[in-house]
Scaffold this motif. Structure first.
Motif, short mmCIF file in Angstrom:
data_model
loop_
_atom_site.label_atom_id
_atom_site.label_comp_id
_atom_site.label_asym_id
_atom_site.label_seq_id
_atom_site.Cartn_x
_atom_site.Cartn_y
_atom_site.Cartn_z
N ARG A 36 0.80 3.36 -1.45
CA ARG A 36 -0.42 3.77 -0.76
C ARG A 36 -1.34 4.49 -1.71
O ARG A 36 -0.90 5.04 -2.71
N ARG A 37 -2.63 4.48 -1.36
CA ARG A 37 -3.63 5.18 -2.17
C ARG A 37 -3.61 6.66 -1.82
O ARG A 37 -3.44 7.03 -0.66
N ALA A 38 -3.80 7.50 -2.82
CA ALA A 38 -3.79 8.94 -2.59
C ALA A 38 -5.08 9.44 -1.96
O ALA A 38 -5.07 10.39 -1.18
N THR A 39 -6.20 8.80 -2.31
CA THR A 39 -7.50 9.21 -1.77
C THR A 39 -8.31 7.97 -1.42
O THR A 39 -8.02 6.87 -1.87
N SER A 42 -9.46 6.08 -4.49
CA SER A 42 -8.46 5.57 -5.44
C SER A 42 -8.44 4.05 -5.45
O SER A 42 -8.47 3.42 -4.40
N ALA A 43 -8.33 3.48 -6.64
CA ALA A 43 -8.16 2.03 -6.78
C ALA A 43 -6.68 1.67 -6.73
O ALA A 43 -6.31 0.61 -6.25
N GLY A 44 -5.84 2.56 -7.25
CA GLY A 44 -4.42 2.27 -7.39
C GLY A 44 -3.60 2.66 -6.18
O GLY A 44 -3.82 3.70 -5.56
N TYR A 45 -2.63 1.80 -5.87
CA TYR A 45 -1.63 2.07 -4.84
C TYR A 45 -0.40 2.63 -5.53
O TYR A 45 0.21 1.95 -6.36
N ASP A 46 -0.05 3.87 -5.20
CA ASP A 46 1.06 4.54 -5.86
C ASP A 46 2.40 4.02 -5.36
O ASP A 46 2.64 3.94 -4.15
N ARG A 82 1.61 5.39 -13.74
CA ARG A 82 0.69 6.37 -13.16
C ARG A 82 -0.07 7.04 -14.30
O ARG A 82 0.52 7.42 -15.32
N GLN A 135 1.44 2.49 -10.48
CA GLN A 135 0.37 2.18 -9.54
C GLN A 135 -0.01 0.73 -9.65
O GLN A 135 0.07 0.13 -10.73
N VAL A 137 -3.01 -2.17 -8.78
CA VAL A 137 -4.43 -2.37 -8.50
C VAL A 137 -4.64 -3.85 -8.18
O VAL A 137 -4.21 -4.72 -8.94
#
Length: 163
Positions: A36-39, A42-46, A82, A135, A137
């Motif tokens: 999931r994205r942190a914000t 965010s482009a990246g899914y952690d 990350r 992460q 993208v």
């Protein structure tokens, strides 16, 4: 923006088999939460780590994430360490950037996404279970003129030629 992918867990049986291969004798944990994205920006899914691990300088670890991803045609999931771990510890993916093609979802291993990490730094790096360590993208891609690819994937991780 419209959704172009969906993260899902692999089956428990697939996760157990892949875990036993990566970590023989280590009890199989629960599959971590889906990326999931942190914000909102965010482009990246952690991707959350399924285990506690410490990587010594020069050390590597191959992590079965328990995650698969259904991706729309014309899109690809790119995997990176990350950002903070790469910057502070020189954490890298062994293949530099992971490329998860849309047809990987239907592979023999259920499209199970693995992340192989290497500590290229000069100090140990520890990651706790549940912490974000990589992460993903989602990016669109194009085709070259004259492209005539018609083969279908049969192989799993690291293979488009049936291995």
């Amino acid at each position: 923006m419209s959704a172009v992918a969906r993260f899902m867990a692999v089956s428990r049986g697939q996760f157990e088999a892949d875990w036993a291969d990566a970590f023989p004798g280590v009890p199989v944990p629960d599959i971590p939460p889906m990326p999931r994205r942190a914000t909102a920006g965010s482009a990246g899914y952690d991707f959350a780590s399924p285990l506690d691990f410490t990587l010594e300088p020069g050390g590597t670890v191959k992590i079965p994430t328990g995650v698969r991803c259904r991706i729309a045609a014309g899109w690809v999931l790119m995997l990176f360490p990350r950002s903070g771990l790469g910057f502070k510890y020189r954490l890298m993916l062994s293949n530099t950037v992971g490329v998860v093609d849309a047809d990987y979802f239907g592979a023999k291993n259920e499209g199970h996404i693995f992340v192989k990490l290497v500590n290229a730094g000069d100090r140990p790096l520890s990651v706790r279970r549940g912490e974000a360590f990589a992460q993903g993208v989602l990016l669109p891609f194009g085709l070259a003129e004259g492209d005539d690819a018609t083969a279908e994937r049969t192989g799993g991780f690291g293979s488009t030629d049936g291995d």
